[in-house]
Design a protein around this motif. Structure first.
Motif, PDB file in Angstrom:
ATOM      1  N   SER A   1      -7.507  -4.636   6.812  1.00 46.53           N
ATOM      2  CA  SER A   1      -9.265  -4.392   5.534  1.00 46.53           C
ATOM      3  C   SER A   1     -10.211  -5.494   6.087  1.00 46.53           C
ATOM      4  O   SER A   1     -10.636  -5.596   7.669  1.00 46.53           O
TER       5      SER A   1
ATOM      6  N   SER B   1      -9.332   5.869   0.344  1.00 54.60           N
ATOM      7  CA  SER B   1      -9.737   4.603   1.051  1.00 54.60           C
ATOM      8  C   SER B   1     -10.038   5.627   2.359  1.00 54.60           C
ATOM      9  O   SER B   1     -10.310   6.976   2.690  1.00 54.60           O
TER      10      SER B   1
ATOM     11  N   THR C   1     -10.484  -0.560  -8.806  1.00 60.02           N
ATOM     12  CA  THR C   1      -9.809   0.755  -7.466  1.00 60.02           C
ATOM     13  C   THR C   1      -9.721   1.831  -8.045  1.00 60.02           C
ATOM     14  O   THR C   1      -8.998   2.237  -8.896  1.00 60.02           O
TER      15      THR C   1
ATOM     16  N   GLU D   1       0.718  -1.548   0.105  1.00 60.02           N
ATOM     17  CA  GLU D   1      -0.023  -0.124   0.181  1.00 60.02           C
ATOM     18  C   GLU D   1       1.045   1.269   0.316  1.00 60.02           C
ATOM     19  O   GLU D   1       0.673   1.934  -0.458  1.00 60.02           O
TER      20      GLU D   1
ATOM     21  N   HIS E   1      -9.738  -0.561   7.011  1.00 59.61           N
ATOM     22  CA  HIS E   1      -9.725   0.686   6.385  1.00 59.61           C
ATOM     23  C   HIS E   1     -10.550  -0.392   4.920  1.00 59.61           C
ATOM     24  O   HIS E   1     -11.056  -1.284   5.350  1.00 59.61           O
TER      25      HIS E   1
ATOM     26  N   HIS F   1     -10.893   0.167   0.754  1.00 60.48           N
ATOM     27  CA  HIS F   1     -10.133   0.726  -0.474  1.00 60.48           C
ATOM     28  C   HIS F   1     -11.685   1.258  -1.695  1.00 60.48           C
ATOM     29  O   HIS F   1     -11.811   0.290  -1.577  1.00 60.48           O
TER      30      HIS F   1
END
Length: 796
Positions: A308, A779, A774, A160, A764, A766
């Motif tokens: 995530s 985010s 994406t 990331e 988080h 995305h």
């Protein structure tokens, strides 16, 4: 992942190419430092030098273009060979796959002119059209094919932080207007606007001065990196880190265990989990020796898949796949052949390839008599283009099991004559071979399971007689009846919709509406239908007494809604025993979608959507099927599978085992939100709306306040609370919008997932764009709590 700056050295590039200017900081910030080795890789070196290839749009449109890889190793730059023409670019991250040879309709059309080993297709994510290319030699084609595959693999393996570095490096190059590899304060202010930051000029200048260690009035290389680090400080995460750090500098293993237990509610052994996280995410060897995690390691952990919002345990195939087909929701497409609207849109086998590659397991094929005895596929009585049935079958046969090994259903809408139906059967048998299910499974009573049918393609269509008669040879050669099971005309009449209103918009509609006709059904095509015989629906009472397990009924969305209003519990009961397909109204001429949730609430398995149309409907579909390995099958809750349960989506409180929950979502912050206005000086005023989709009583939405002029790092700390009565069916959708006082808010990004797949704690998200791809590195940072209510009477 350790950075290797030495691997970024490149030689032999075009010094006069404007696309490679600003290379000093661009190289420092971009992904070439993420482990991608360029030196010694002949394919990448060749791409950096550039190649002339033909861009093919049709048999008559074939033009030469000069393609080259930019030094950031993430962007392809190309232009016409003619001097003065403007150039174009696309990002490697936008490319989903490379197909070698004649694997597109366009390249197949010129197969006699250019050999397959010089041709390849770049397939883009979302709904962008493919790029079909022909190289001058086999060697050049292979160089680009291998090189692109390596670049894509590198991006997929990038961390990331490296993705964020790449993004900021791209912006640096855009803001570096004079292309000297350094930035003055005016260029920094331009960069901030590109990054969606409306920072106070005094504060911005203070950061600039602090970073300008050489006091040259410009930022270069390490100075810009320092400015970037100051700009991207995560105070929201630092606060969480310091709340659990005993000394404010690091998390000891004990500190991290406390965090995992109290905040993340991890189910694993906390001691073992903490050790694994330190080993995997902590970049400092010194900290590792102390069994501790620094703030950098904490950032990497929370930005990983383990941090995530989507539970990693739900990503792979984790459900029981041995239950009957009717016990699963099945990812399903409507008018799969269409790339656009259903009046004048293009028909293409690409629609089938894209749907299957997204995990779709039921595709629709509208078949009509074509020239030269070959059946065709298109939206009948409209101006949509036509494709050959045999090309559709070939595409399905080739791509059916690329991303999922579980069965594919071909939903046939048959308008063909007996003669061309026989041709259809020939193509199905010849092209699909053993993949086509032609007989019942030995020893299997009732509907088989996805596990039983791995690698098999099933035909859903009209059938002469039933399974019992057909396998005993007790049927006639043909049957007079309706070969198509979609009844849009009757649906339109019952809803009292006026054709005149459509005639005003489309002058040809009076003869475009499908007409019911009686026709014969060929035995050859009928024999291809085994477990999915299409039948008309009479009533739930008739179905209970007379329906067979292999019979499938189809409803338009409005008829399905009527059944939901009139007899919701009966509808759920019906769907516990056999398959139901629901498809969009014929009046959705723009190929828009309904929200599939209301149909899932009734247990409808085959909820067919227009995959080519972005929006809430497809967001919901992508969200539901993002679990269970993206295999296209999701097991329904137990109360929808057992006929004795009698679940009523209108009254979920009456079900056995009723267990409502309170969902609490604290929306903390956002990061690098994209612009929605192309004007350079526009800045997003973001707000976050959280939507709950589920049974009617659970439908709800709440939103945060908006943050003025900050799309780069907005901070809310707003808490939203929802009571969810049927969490097993609930979907949660996060929508980020640009607040507008005078008009409808603009869409920034979204993310949808099942409540059952949501991880608790600091997580988080995305964000995804309108077409489902994406938006790196945009985010949200949130805190999630799901609390069971043991006493339903406590609900207010």
């Amino acid at each position: 992942m350790q950075r290797d700056s030495s691997s970024a050295t490149v030689s032999g590039t075009d010094q006069d190419d404007p696309a490679t200017d600003g290379r000093v900081t661009g190289r420092r910030m971009a992904s070439t430092g993420s482990g991608l080795r360029i030196q010694g890789d002949d394919n990448l070196q060749s791409m950096l030098v550039g190649t002339v290839m033909r861009k093919i749009k049709s048999r008559s449109w074939k033009k030469q273009r000069y393609f080259k890889l930019q030094e950031d190793c993430t962007t392809i730059w190309y232009k016409s060979k003619k001097a003065g023409n403007t150039h174009s670019t696309f990002s490697v991250s936008d490319v989903e796959a490379i197909r070698e040879g004649h694997q597109s309709e366009v390249l197949l059309s010129i197969a006699d002119e250019f050999p397959a080993d010089r041709c390849f297709t770049l397939v883009f994510r979302g709904r962008r059209g493919n790029l079909d290319l022909v190289a001058e030699s086999v060697e050049e084609a292979q160089s680009w094919i291998r090189g692109m595959k390596k670049l894509i693999e590198n991006l997929e393996n990038m961390g990331e932080r490296e993705k964020l570095d790449q993004w900021i490096g791209d912006l640096f190059k855009k803001a570096d207007k004079n292309k000297d590899g350094r930035m003055n304060f005016k260029e920094v202010r331009d960069l901030l606007k590109m990054m969606n930051v409306d920072m106070n000029e005094h504060h911005a200048h203070r950061l600039f001065t602090m970073a300008d260690k050489s006091q040259s009035g410009t930022l270069e290389d390490d100075e810009f990196v320092l400015f970037y680090k100051m700009l991207t400080q995560r105070e929201d995460l630092l606060k969480v880190f310091q709340d659990y750090s005993a000394d404010g500098q690091k998390l000891s293993q004990s500190d991290l265990e406390d965090f995992l237990k109290e905040e993340q509610l991890e189910e694993d052994d906390f001691q073992q989990k903490a050790k694994q996280l330190i080993e995997h995410y902590e970049p400092s060897d010194t900290a590792k020796l102390l069994n501790a995690m620094t703030f950098d390691g904490f950032l990497m952990y929370l930005g990983s898949s383990e941090g995530s919002i989507f539970n990693p345990r739900r990503r792979g195939v984790f459900q029981d796949m041995s239950q009957p087909l009717c016990h699963y929701f099945i990812s399903s497409s409507h008018n799969t052949y269409l790339m656009e609207d259903q009046l004048r849109g293009q028909s293409s086998v690409e629609g089938y390839i894209r749907a299957l590659n997204r995990g779709c397991r039921c595709v629709e094929v509208d078949c009509w008599d074509g020239a030269n005895g070959e059946p065709i596929v298109y939206h009948g009585h409209t101006f949509t283009s036509k494709i050959l049935f045999k090309d559709v079958v070939s595409a399905v046969g080739k791509y059916a099991f690329k991303v999922s090994e579980y069965p594919v259903i071909l939903s046939i809408e048959n308008h063909c004559s007996i003669e061309q139906q026989r041709v259809m059967a020939q193509h199905l048998n010849h092209i699909l071979g053993d993949k086509l299910l032609k007989t019942t499974l030995d020893g299997k009573v009732g509907l088989p399971s996805p596990e039983d049918l791995k690698g098999k393609i099933l035909l859903k269509a009209k059938k002469i007689g039933g399974l019992e008669e057909s396998f005993n040879g007790m049927v006639e050669d043909s049957l007079t009846g309706e070969a198509s099971d979609e009844d849009e005309v009757a649906e339109i009449d019952k809803d009292n919709l006026h054709r005149d209103s459509i005639r005003c918009r489309f002058k040809v509609v009076s003869h475009l509406l499908p007409q019911k006709t009686k026709q014969h059904l060929s035995k050859e095509l009928s024999d291809c239908v085994v477990y999915c015989k299409s039948v008309h629906f009479s009533s739930f009472k008739h179905s209970r007494i007379h329906s067979k397990f292999y019979e499938v009924t189809s409803f338009t969305e409005s008829k399905a809604r009527k059944h939901l209003r009139d007899a919701a519990a009966e509808f759920v009961h019906h769907n516990s025993r056999q398959l139901t397909r629901v498809y969009p109204s014929g009046f959705r001429t723009d190929s828009s979608n309904f929200n599939p949730q209301e149909m899932w609430n009734a247990g409808c398995q085959i909820v067919a959507l227009n995959f080519q149309t972005a929006g809430e409907g497809m967001d919901m579909n992508d969200g539901l099927f993002s679990q269970n390995g993206h295999c296209g099958y999701v097991l329904k809750p137990v109360f929808m599978r057992e006929a004795a349960k009698r679940f009523d989506p209108e009254m979920p409180q009456n079900q056995d085992g009723y267990q409502p929950v309170i969902l609490t979502i604290q929306v903390i912050s956002g990061q690098q939100l994209p612009k929605v206005n192309i004007k350079e000086d526009s800045i997003v005023d973001p707000l976050v709306r959280v939507e709950i989709h589920g049974v009617p009583i659970d439908q709800a939405k709440q939103e945060t306040r908006y943050i003025e002029n900050n799309g780069f790092n907005p901070v809310w700390y707003d808490t939203l609370r929802f009571t969810v009565h049927t969490p097993e069916l609930a979907m949660v959708r996060f929508v980020v919008e640009d607040y507008d006082k005078t008009s409808k808010n603009d869409f920034v990004g979204q993310y949808t997932l099942p409540l059952s797949c949501m991880q608790q704690g600091y997580r988080h998200i995305h964000l995804l764009s309108k077409d489902g791809t994406t938006i790196p590195p945009s985010s949200l940072f949130v805190h999630i709590r799901i609390t069971k209510l043991d006493k339903p009477s406590s609900l207010s």
